[in-house]
Design a protein around this motif. Structure first.
Motif, PDB file in Angstrom:
ATOM      1  N   GLN A  87       0.863  -1.176   0.000  1.00 41.90           N
ATOM      2  CA  GLN A  87       0.000   0.000   0.000  1.00 41.90           C
ATOM      3  C   GLN A  87       0.909   1.238   0.000  1.00 41.90           C
ATOM      4  OE1 GLN A  87      -3.532  -1.214  -0.547  1.00 41.90           O
ATOM      5  NE2 GLN A  87      -3.795   0.546   0.767  1.00 41.90           N
ATOM      6  N   ASP A 310     -18.078  -3.711   5.439  1.00 41.96           N
ATOM      7  CA  ASP A 310     -16.703  -4.029   5.050  1.00 41.96           C
ATOM      8  C   ASP A 310     -16.618  -5.289   4.208  1.00 41.96           C
ATOM      9  OD1 ASP A 310     -16.042  -1.856   6.550  1.00 41.96           O
ATOM     10  OD2 ASP A 310     -14.850  -2.936   8.047  1.00 41.96           O
ATOM     11  N   LEU A 344     -11.812   4.171   0.639  1.00 43.39           N
ATOM     12  CA  LEU A 344     -10.756   4.194   1.653  1.00 43.39           C
ATOM     13  C   LEU A 344     -11.284   4.563   3.038  1.00 43.39           C
ATOM     14  CD1 LEU A 344      -7.649   5.758  -0.152  1.00 43.39           C
ATOM     15  CD2 LEU A 344      -7.760   3.525   0.961  1.00 43.39           C
ATOM     16  N   GLY A 348     -11.298   1.960   6.096  1.00 42.57           N
ATOM     17  CA  GLY A 348     -10.350   2.266   7.162  1.00 42.57           C
ATOM     18  C   GLY A 348      -9.126   1.374   7.107  1.00 42.57           C
ATOM     19  N   ASP A 349      -8.830   0.711   8.215  1.00 42.25           N
ATOM     20  CA  ASP A 349      -7.649  -0.158   8.280  1.00 42.25           C
ATOM     21  C   ASP A 349      -7.780  -1.394   7.388  1.00 42.25           C
ATOM     22  OD1 ASP A 349      -6.536   1.559  10.107  1.00 42.25           O
ATOM     23  OD2 ASP A 349      -7.189   0.409  11.866  1.00 42.25           O
ATOM     24  N   ARG A 350      -8.940  -1.641   6.833  1.00 42.01           N
ATOM     25  CA  ARG A 350      -9.143  -2.826   6.015  1.00 42.01           C
ATOM     26  C   ARG A 350      -8.901  -2.558   4.520  1.00 42.01           C
ATOM     27  NH1 ARG A 350     -13.708  -6.907   7.391  1.00 42.01           N
ATOM     28  NH2 ARG A 350     -12.092  -8.178   6.381  1.00 42.01           N
ATOM     29  N   GLY A 351      -8.346  -1.400   4.184  1.00 44.59           N
ATOM     30  CA  GLY A 351      -7.992  -1.128   2.798  1.00 44.59           C
ATOM     31  C   GLY A 351      -7.059  -2.188   2.231  1.00 44.59           C
ATOM     32  N   ARG A 352      -6.143  -2.664   3.060  1.00 52.26           N
ATOM     33  CA  ARG A 352      -5.236  -3.734   2.622  1.00 52.26           C
ATOM     34  C   ARG A 352      -5.993  -5.011   2.283  1.00 52.26           C
ATOM     35  NH1 ARG A 352       0.213  -3.063   3.845  1.00 52.26           N
ATOM     36  NH2 ARG A 352       0.708  -1.179   5.038  1.00 52.26           N
ATOM     37  N   ASP A 353      -7.092  -5.229   3.013  1.00 55.13           N
ATOM     38  CA  ASP A 353      -7.864  -6.454   2.774  1.00 55.13           C
ATOM     39  C   ASP A 353      -8.517  -6.428   1.396  1.00 55.13           C
ATOM     40  OD1 ASP A 353      -7.129  -7.215   5.300  1.00 55.13           O
ATOM     41  OD2 ASP A 353      -9.063  -6.744   6.232  1.00 55.13           O
TER      42      ASP A 353
END
Length: 395
Positions: A87, A310, A344, A348-353
């Motif tokens: 990322q 999500d 995005l 949140g923090d799950r963008g990588r997912d």
């Protein structure tokens, strides 16, 4: 040498790269160098670059041109980029489009505010003419200024060249969700009102798809008065009033965070496939109770407020990747992804997912993408213009 070995070598020709380096010139060179791997660039190759808005884009572009020479370099600003491995919220990502069993034509034009569709048509036709007709399969890749007044006009102009036979795909340039200034670059120049068209011809079939993960949450509403990108009335009542009532959660039109608060409640337009093309509300609200979009909405259209979570967003991204490669005759060599910047904040923090889900559907194929201000994907039944969605090009 066996056929499988030849295919492995060809797959290796399309690499991806990234850089987090703060110095823009160094970042451009580093990302290009990584994308090239051991490939010796030729004048028929291309490098695509997605650059975060905090970079000195002109300096980065000059450095990338020098590093990639004699290959061409094109791309746009972004709300951050990514590869299958990384990322990159600040810096740039790059991908090599090698002219192996492929040919490319690039045309970068300034947008005519009085005839956006004609500008897009001219860019698409110029790119097509430069690509030639040596190979049987074609796709049009579009990158546009994210502040284009009506992205639907881009699709309309492109369609005049592609017709229904050739798909198009791409994204609108972003910044850091301030909607202040976005950039496209190609053919040696950087523009704030540009359209980059890249015509790709290939010996192999290519795949274009789009999906999102949104579902209807409100009742269908008829657009009873609209003008351009502004919907004035829904079911005969002020559009903003009708939207807020269907959204089911209060939001003040004068709230400085209005745009971010309504990201989780876009609207969907039903399409010919029985699915939905998603539209995000624009931050700017016109006087008189209307709502604004970055693409036109026609009177007599049916809108519904949408919702998601999500897992649904992530599954939508996975589905887009699966669809893009489902009809290929061989394993893809590279996948380009255009994911909406509005996803995005929602993930949140799950963008990588989301990126991991895309990669999981691709069996190790290199991925390069960016977060956009709108996506293009002309597939059967869709309008070609999307928001809060994931568009995919499999090469």
């Amino acid at each position: 040498m066996g056929n499988s070995t030849l295919k492995d070598q060809r797959a290796a020709l399309l690499g991806v790269g990234h850089s987090h380096v703060g110095d823009s010139e160094t970042a451009g060179r580093e990302a290009v160098r990584m994308a090239l791997v051991d490939h010796q660039p030729t004048s028929e190759d291309l490098i695509i670059l997605f650059v975060s808005a905090d970079q000195d884009l002109a300096a980065l572009y000059r450095a990338a041109i020098a590093e990639a020479a004699p290959a061409g370099v094109f791309g746009c600003s972004s709300t951050g980029g990514f590869t299958d491995a990384e990322q990159v919220p600040s810096g740039c990502v790059a991908a090599l489009l090698a002219a192996d069993e492929s040919s490319f034509g690039v045309c970068h034009v300034e947008r005519d505010e009085n005839d956006i569709a004609e500008s897009a048509r001219r860019a698409a036709q110029g790119a097509r003419d430069r690509a030639g007709d040596r190979y049987p399969h074609s796709v049009l890749l579009l990158l546009t200024d994210g502040l284009t007044p009506d992205q639907r006009e881009i699709a309309r102009g492109a369609y005049e060249v592609t017709t229904a036979l050739i798909p198009f795909v791409g994204g609108s340039a972003g910044d850091d969700l301030t909607w202040s200034c976005t950039y496209t670059f190609g053919e040696g120049r950087v523009l704030t009102n540009g359209i980059v068209a890249v015509w790709i011809n290939s010996e192999r079939p290519m795949g274009v798809s789009v999906d999102h993960g949104w579902r209807p949450a409100g009742k269908p509403m008829l657009v009873t008065r609209a003008e351009g990108t502004i919907v004035h009335e829904l079911d005969g009542t002020p559009a903003l009033e009708a939207y807020i009532a269907e959204r089911g959660a209060p939001v003040e039109p004068g709230d400085p965070d209005f745009f971010r608060k309504v990201m989780g409640s876009p609207v969907g337009l039903s399409n010919a496939r029985g699915r939905y093309d998603v539209r995000q509300l624009h931050a700017y609200l016109p006087d008189g109770g209307g709502i604004n979009f970055n693409t036109g909405v026609s009177e007599q259209s049916i809108l519904q407020v949408m919702s998601t979570d999500d897992e649904a967003l992530i599954e939508g991204a996975r589905s887009a990747a699966q669809d893009a490669v489902s009809n290929l005759t061989d394993k893809a060599r590279l996948v380009l992804v255009f994911s909406c910047g509005s996803r995005l904040p929602l993930l949140g923090d799950r963008g990588r997912d989301e990126v991991a889900a895309i990669s999981s559907a691709l069996d190790g194929v290199p991925v390069c993408g960016f977060y956009t201000y709108g996506e293009f994907a002309r597939t059967p039944g869709s309008s070609g213009v999307h928001n809060s969605s994931v568009a995919v090009l499999a090469l």
